[in-house]
Scaffold this motif. Structure first.
Motif, PDB file in Angstrom:
ATOM      1  N   ASN A  21     -10.740  10.726  16.983  1.00 29.93           N
ATOM      2  CA  ASN A  21     -11.366  11.851  16.271  1.00 29.93           C
ATOM      3  C   ASN A  21     -12.562  11.363  15.451  1.00 29.93           C
ATOM      4  OD1 ASN A  21      -9.589  13.747  17.241  1.00 29.93           O
ATOM      5  ND2 ASN A  21      -8.387  13.928  15.360  1.00 29.93           N
ATOM      6  N   ASP A  79     -12.633  18.115  14.003  1.00 30.98           N
ATOM      7  CA  ASP A  79     -11.233  18.465  14.243  1.00 30.98           C
ATOM      8  C   ASP A  79     -10.839  19.496  13.175  1.00 30.98           C
ATOM      9  OD1 ASP A  79      -8.587  18.192  15.186  1.00 30.98           O
ATOM     10  OD2 ASP A  79      -8.124  16.766  13.604  1.00 30.98           O
ATOM     11  N   GLN A 110       0.835  -1.205   0.000  1.00 33.43           N
ATOM     12  CA  GLN A 110       0.000   0.000   0.000  1.00 33.43           C
ATOM     13  C   GLN A 110       0.867   1.250   0.000  1.00 33.43           C
ATOM     14  OE1 GLN A 110      -1.629   1.941   3.613  1.00 33.43           O
ATOM     15  NE2 GLN A 110      -3.544   0.991   3.016  1.00 33.43           N
ATOM     16  N   THR A 143      -3.633   6.351  13.509  1.00 34.07           N
ATOM     17  CA  THR A 143      -3.249   6.342  14.930  1.00 34.07           C
ATOM     18  C   THR A 143      -4.492   6.313  15.827  1.00 34.07           C
ATOM     19  OG1 THR A 143      -3.269   8.743  15.160  1.00 34.07           O
ATOM     20  CG2 THR A 143      -1.212   7.748  14.358  1.00 34.07           C
ATOM     21  N   TRP A 151       6.843   4.218   4.753  1.00 36.42           N
ATOM     22  CA  TRP A 151       6.199   3.210   5.623  1.00 36.42           C
ATOM     23  C   TRP A 151       5.470   2.168   4.785  1.00 36.42           C
ATOM     24  CZ3 TRP A 151       9.016   4.859   9.161  1.00 36.42           C
ATOM     25  CH2 TRP A 151       8.995   6.145   9.636  1.00 36.42           C
ATOM     26  N   PHE A 193       0.300   4.710   0.314  1.00 39.37           N
ATOM     27  CA  PHE A 193      -0.519   5.885   0.649  1.00 39.37           C
ATOM     28  C   PHE A 193       0.334   6.952   1.338  1.00 39.37           C
ATOM     29  CE2 PHE A 193      -5.090   3.917   1.060  1.00 39.37           C
ATOM     30  CZ  PHE A 193      -5.009   3.463  -0.230  1.00 39.37           C
ATOM     31  N   SER A 194       0.956   6.576   2.486  1.00 36.27           N
ATOM     32  CA  SER A 194       1.637   7.576   3.322  1.00 36.27           C
ATOM     33  C   SER A 194       2.847   8.172   2.622  1.00 36.27           C
ATOM     34  CB  SER A 194       2.119   6.936   4.625  1.00 36.27           C
ATOM     35  OG  SER A 194       1.065   6.311   5.283  1.00 36.27           O
ATOM     36  N   SER A 230       4.714  -1.098   3.854  1.00 40.20           N
ATOM     37  CA  SER A 230       4.971  -2.439   4.377  1.00 40.20           C
ATOM     38  C   SER A 230       5.122  -3.433   3.229  1.00 40.20           C
ATOM     39  CB  SER A 230       3.819  -2.903   5.270  1.00 40.20           C
ATOM     40  OG  SER A 230       3.623  -1.997   6.321  1.00 40.20           O
ATOM     41  N   GLU A 260      -5.203   8.437  18.082  1.00 40.90           N
ATOM     42  CA  GLU A 260      -5.791   9.780  18.165  1.00 40.90           C
ATOM     43  C   GLU A 260      -6.757  10.008  16.997  1.00 40.90           C
ATOM     44  OE1 GLU A 260      -2.545   9.147  18.443  1.00 40.90           O
ATOM     45  OE2 GLU A 260      -2.171   9.681  20.530  1.00 40.90           O
ATOM     46  N   SER A 310      -1.297  11.066   9.034  1.00 36.10           N
ATOM     47  CA  SER A 310      -2.664  11.287   9.549  1.00 36.10           C
ATOM     48  C   SER A 310      -3.421  12.211   8.605  1.00 36.10           C
ATOM     49  CB  SER A 310      -2.606  11.929  10.936  1.00 36.10           C
ATOM     50  OG  SER A 310      -1.896  11.103  11.814  1.00 36.10           O
TER      51      SER A 310
HETATM   52  C1  LIG Z   1       3.713  -0.752  11.328  1.00 39.13           C
HETATM   53  C2  LIG Z   1       3.245   0.259  10.336  1.00 39.13           C
HETATM   54  C3  LIG Z   1       2.980  -0.118   9.039  1.00 39.13           C
HETATM   55  C4  LIG Z   1       2.568   0.821   8.110  1.00 39.13           C
HETATM   56  N1  LIG Z   1       2.328   0.422   6.825  1.00 39.13           N
HETATM   57  C5  LIG Z   1       1.967   1.327   5.900  1.00 39.13           C
HETATM   58  C6  LIG Z   1       1.780   0.926   4.543  1.00 39.13           C
HETATM   59  O1  LIG Z   1       1.957  -0.248   4.192  1.00 39.13           O
HETATM   60  N2  LIG Z   1       1.437   1.862   3.640  1.00 39.13           N
HETATM   61  C7  LIG Z   1       1.226   3.167   3.982  1.00 39.13           C
HETATM   62  O2  LIG Z   1       0.863   3.950   3.122  1.00 39.13           O
HETATM   63  N3  LIG Z   1       1.406   3.590   5.268  1.00 39.13           N
HETATM   64  C8  LIG Z   1       1.778   2.697   6.231  1.00 39.13           C
HETATM   65  N4  LIG Z   1       1.981   3.111   7.534  1.00 39.13           N
HETATM   66  C9  LIG Z   1       1.879   4.530   7.850  1.00 39.13           C
HETATM   67  C10 LIG Z   1       0.724   4.906   8.768  1.00 39.13           C
HETATM   68  O3  LIG Z   1      -0.480   4.923   8.068  1.00 39.13           O
HETATM   69  C11 LIG Z   1       1.078   6.257   9.384  1.00 39.13           C
HETATM   70  O4  LIG Z   1       2.188   6.070  10.232  1.00 39.13           O
HETATM   71  C12 LIG Z   1      -0.055   6.848  10.195  1.00 39.13           C
HETATM   72  O5  LIG Z   1      -1.121   7.208   9.380  1.00 39.13           O
HETATM   73  C13 LIG Z   1       0.411   8.079  10.985  1.00 39.13           C
HETATM   74  O6  LIG Z   1       1.041   8.982  10.146  1.00 39.13           O
HETATM   75  P1  LIG Z   1       2.484   9.595  10.502  1.00 39.13           P
HETATM   76  O7  LIG Z   1       3.377   8.455  10.857  1.00 39.13           O
HETATM   77  O8  LIG Z   1       2.879  10.492   9.401  1.00 39.13           O
HETATM   78  O9  LIG Z   1       2.267  10.408  11.842  1.00 39.13           O
HETATM   79  P2  LIG Z   1       1.673  11.893  11.954  1.00 39.13           P
HETATM   80  O10 LIG Z   1       0.446  11.992  11.122  1.00 39.13           O
HETATM   81  O11 LIG Z   1       2.777  12.867  11.702  1.00 39.13           O
HETATM   82  O12 LIG Z   1       1.257  11.938  13.475  1.00 39.13           O
HETATM   83  C14 LIG Z   1       2.181  12.201  14.526  1.00 39.13           C
HETATM   84  C15 LIG Z   1       1.410  12.211  15.842  1.00 39.13           C
HETATM   85  O13 LIG Z   1       0.459  13.301  15.840  1.00 39.13           O
HETATM   86  C16 LIG Z   1      -0.850  12.824  16.110  1.00 39.13           C
HETATM   87  N5  LIG Z   1      -1.835  13.555  15.307  1.00 39.13           N
HETATM   88  C17 LIG Z   1      -1.726  13.879  13.999  1.00 39.13           C
HETATM   89  N6  LIG Z   1      -2.835  14.519  13.593  1.00 39.13           N
HETATM   90  C18 LIG Z   1      -3.654  14.605  14.653  1.00 39.13           C
HETATM   91  C19 LIG Z   1      -4.953  15.153  14.866  1.00 39.13           C
HETATM   92  N7  LIG Z   1      -5.625  15.759  13.874  1.00 39.13           N
HETATM   93  N8  LIG Z   1      -5.509  15.035  16.101  1.00 39.13           N
HETATM   94  C20 LIG Z   1      -4.830  14.431  17.126  1.00 39.13           C
HETATM   95  N9  LIG Z   1      -3.595  13.899  16.978  1.00 39.13           N
HETATM   96  C21 LIG Z   1      -3.020  13.983  15.769  1.00 39.13           C
HETATM   97  C22 LIG Z   1      -0.822  11.367  15.675  1.00 39.13           C
HETATM   98  O14 LIG Z   1      -1.829  10.609  16.333  1.00 39.13           O
HETATM   99  C23 LIG Z   1       0.588  10.949  16.070  1.00 39.13           C
HETATM  100  O15 LIG Z   1       0.621  10.606  17.435  1.00 39.13           O
HETATM  101  C24 LIG Z   1       2.402   2.184   8.487  1.00 39.13           C
HETATM  102  C25 LIG Z   1       2.685   2.568   9.790  1.00 39.13           C
HETATM  103  C26 LIG Z   1       3.111   1.637  10.717  1.00 39.13           C
HETATM  104  C27 LIG Z   1       3.396   2.096  12.114  1.00 39.13           C
END
Ligand SMILES: Cc1cc2nc3c(=O)[nH]c(=O)nc-3n(C[C@H](O)[C@H](O)[C@H](O)COP(=O)(O)OP(=O)(O)OC[C@H]3O[C@@H](n4cnc5c(N)ncnc54)[C@H](O)[C@@H]3O)c2cc1C
Length: 403
Positions: A390, A402, A138, A384, A171, A140-141, A173, A386, A147
Motif C-alpha cells: 500500500n 487505501d 516497542q 505486513t 506482540w 505500539f501494537s 518482542s 500488504e 496495521s
Molecule cells: C514477529 C513479530 C514481532 C512483533 N514485534 C512487535 C513489537 O515488538 N512491538 C509492537 O508494537 N508490535 C510488534 N509486532 C506487531 C506487528 O507490528 C503487527 O503484527 C502488524 O503490524 C500487523 O498487525 P496485526 O497483527 O494486528 O494484523 P492486522 O492489522 O489485523 O492484519 C491482518 C491481515 O489483514 C491485512 N490488512 C490489514 N489492513 C490492510 C489494508 N489496509 N490493506 C490490505 N491488507 C490489510 C494484513 O496485511 C494482514 O494480513 C510484531 C509482530 C510480529 C509478527
C-alpha cells in the motif's frame, strides 16, 4: 568492477572500496577475529542463553565503537557511509556473529531520539542504548491496532507533570527482558485519530506494568502481552510534542523497516542453502540438479540487490531524516526473499528438514525447521507485506489512497 579488500583475508564486497573504507573493513575483521570467541558462537542455554550472549556481544561491539555505525559520530556512531554499512553487514554475516541484545533500539529508537528527542533525552538514553545497559522493547501494537496503528486505545491522562497510562499492548518482542519500553499512548481522545497520540518512554519497573509471554509456533516465547494499569510516567519522558507523537512514531516505523531489511540473515541463509544443496550434489552436478541451481542463482541475485538497497537505506539514517517509502521496498523484498529461502531449504532437506533441534538426523541441527517456522512471521512484523505494498503504491507510484 568489484574491488577486493587488501588488508586481511580477501573478500569481494561487490563495490569499489576507497582507502578509508578498506581500513574500516580491516578494523571490522580484526574486531571479529578477536571478539567472536567460542562463548559468543555457542548456541546453548535456549532463549535466556541467546539473550545473555546478545548482551555480551552488544558490550563488545560498543567497546570497539561498532555498536551503531550508522549513527552520527557525535552520538557514539561512526556516521558510516552506505559502503561502510555494506562492508559491516557483510562481515557480520560471514562471521555468523550473534544478534546484539538491543538491535531494535539501535535501529529504531536511537535514530528516533536523535531526530526528535530533547538534548536531555539524547544524553540520558543514547549511551545506555549503545552499551546495552538499557534494553528496550516497542509497545505500539494493541489487540485492535496493528496495521491500523492509529486506532490505538491505551490512554494517557495528564496529571500535573506526569502522565498516567492505562491500556494493553500486544506482540511486544523481548518485553520480558527489557527494562524500558517506548509506547504510543492516546493523550487527546477528542482529537482526530492521528492527532491525539503521544510517544512516551517508560521504565518497565514502574508499578502497574505486567508482562505475559505468548508462546509461538516455534515453541519460543519471543513476544508478549503488556498490561498497563495507572502507570505514572514523568512528562519529561515524552519524545517530541505532547499529542504530536504520530509523526515521531512514523519515523520509528520507517527506521524499523530499514532495520528489518538488514541482510545478514538472508546472506547467512543463502550460504546454508548452498551447503544444503551441495550435500545432495555429485561431481557432475555439484548442487544437485539444474532446477536447484536455477533457484539458488535467483536467490543469490536477489540477495546481492538487497545488500545494496539495505546498505543505502541504513546509511540514509545518518543524514538525520527518517527514510522514505523506499524503506518499504527494502522491508517487503527482504522479508519475502527470506521466507522463500526458508521454504526452499525445507524442500531441499526433505523429511529431515521437519525435525527440530536435538532430534537425531535433523537437517542443520534443526535450523531448517526452526527457520521455516520463524519466517512465517517475517512478512507480518514491522508492518505486513500488504501494508508495505500500500505504501509503495500510494507514496511511490501515486496510486489512489487505501481507504
Ligand atoms: C514477529 C513479530 C514481532 C512483533 N514485534 C512487535 C513489537 O515488538 N512491538 C509492537 O508494537 N508490535 C510488534 N509486532 C506487531 C506487528 O507490528 C503487527 O503484527 C502488524 O503490524 C500487523 O498487525 P496485526 O497483527 O494486528 O494484523 P492486522 O492489522 O489485523 O492484519 C491482518 C491481515 O489483514 C491485512 N490488512 C490489514 N489492513 C490492510 C489494508 N489496509 N490493506 C490490505 N491488507 C490489510 C494484513 O496485511 C494482514 O494480513 C510484531 C509482530 C510480529 C509478527
Amino acid at each position: 568492477m568489484a574491488a577486493r579488500a587488501v588488508d586481511g583475508p580477501e573478500r569481494d564486497y561487490g563495490v569499489v572500496l576507497d582507502e578509508q573504507t578498506r581500513a574500516f573493513a580491516a578494523e571490522v575483521r580484526a574486531f571479529l577475529a578477536s571478539a567472536l570467541d567460542a562463548d559468543m558462537r555457542a548456541r546453548t542455554g535456549g532463549e535466556a542463553g541467546r539473550v545473555e550472549r546478545g548482551r555480551e556481544w552488544q558490550r563488545r561491539l560498543n567497546a570497539a565503537g561498532l555498536a551503531a555505525i550508522s549513527w552520527p559520530t557525535e552520538y557514539g556512531g561512526r556516521s558510516a557511509t552506505a559502503v561502510q554499512q555494506l562492508v559491516f553487514n557483510t562481515e557480520i554475516a560471514a562471521a555468523r556473529a550473534p544478534e546484539p541484545v538491543n538491535r531494535n533500539a539501535i535501529n529504531q529508537l536511537g535514530p528516533t531520539i536523535i531526530q526528535w528527542g530533547s538534548p536531555d533525552q539524547r544524553e540520558r538514553y543514547l549511551p545506555r542504548i549503545l552499551s546495552g545497559e538499557d534494553v528496550w522493547c516497542q509497545g505500539f501494537s494493541e489487540p485492535d491496532a496493528g496495521s491500523d496503528l492509529a486506532s490505538l486505545r491505551t490512554r494517557g491522562v495528564i496529571d500535573g507533570d506526569t502522565m498516567v497510562i492505562t491500556g494493553q499492548k500486544i506482540w511486544t518482542s523481548k518485553a520480558q527482558y527489557a527494562n524500558w519500553i517506548y509506547l504510543l499512548v492516546r493523550t487527546d481522545p477528542d482529537a482526530p485519530k492521528t492527532r491525539g497520540i503521544s510517544y512516551v518512554l517508560a521504565d518497565m519497573a514502574s508499578p502497574g506494568i505486567e508482562v505475559r509471554p505468548i508462546r509461538q509456533i516455534t515453541g519460543r516465547a519471543e513476544f508478549n502481552e503488556v498490561f498497563l494499569t495507572d502507570v505514572r510516567v514523568p512528562l519529561t519522558q515524552v519524545v517530541g510534542p505532547l499529542h504530536g507523537g504520530w509523526r515521531v512514531a512514523r519515523s520509528t516505523l520507517s527506521y524499523e523497516r530499514v532495520g528489518q531489511s538488514r541482510t545478514h540473515r538472508i546472506e547467512r541463509r543463502l550460504r546454508s542453502l548452498v551447503s544444503l544443496a551441495a550435500r545432495s550434489g555429485t561431481p557432475q552436478a555439484p548442487l544437485g540438479d539444474a532446477a536447484i541451481e536455477d533457484r539458488l542463482v535467483r536467490f543469490a541475485a536477489q540477495v546481492e540487490a538487497l545488500r545494496q538497497i539495505a546498505a543505502d537505506a541504513t546509511a540514509a539514517g545518518i543524514r538525520g531524516v527518517s527514510p522514505g517509502p523506499e524503506a518499504s521496498i527494502a522491508k517487503l523484498l527482504t522479508s519475502e526473499v527470506d521466507q522463500s529461502m526458508a521454504t526452499f531449504a525445507l524442500e531441499l532437506a526433505g523429511p529431515a528438514g521437519t525435525l527440530e533441534r536435538g532430534s537425531p538426523g535433523a537437517a542443520d541441527d534443526g535450523d531448517v525447521a526452526l527457520a521455516y517456522l520463524l519466517m512465517r512471521a517475517a512478512t507480518l512484523g514491522a508492518g505486513t507485506s500488504e501494508i508495505q505494498r500500500n505504501i509503495i503504491g500510494e507514496k511511490l507510484l501515486g496510486l489512489p489512497r487505501d481507504v
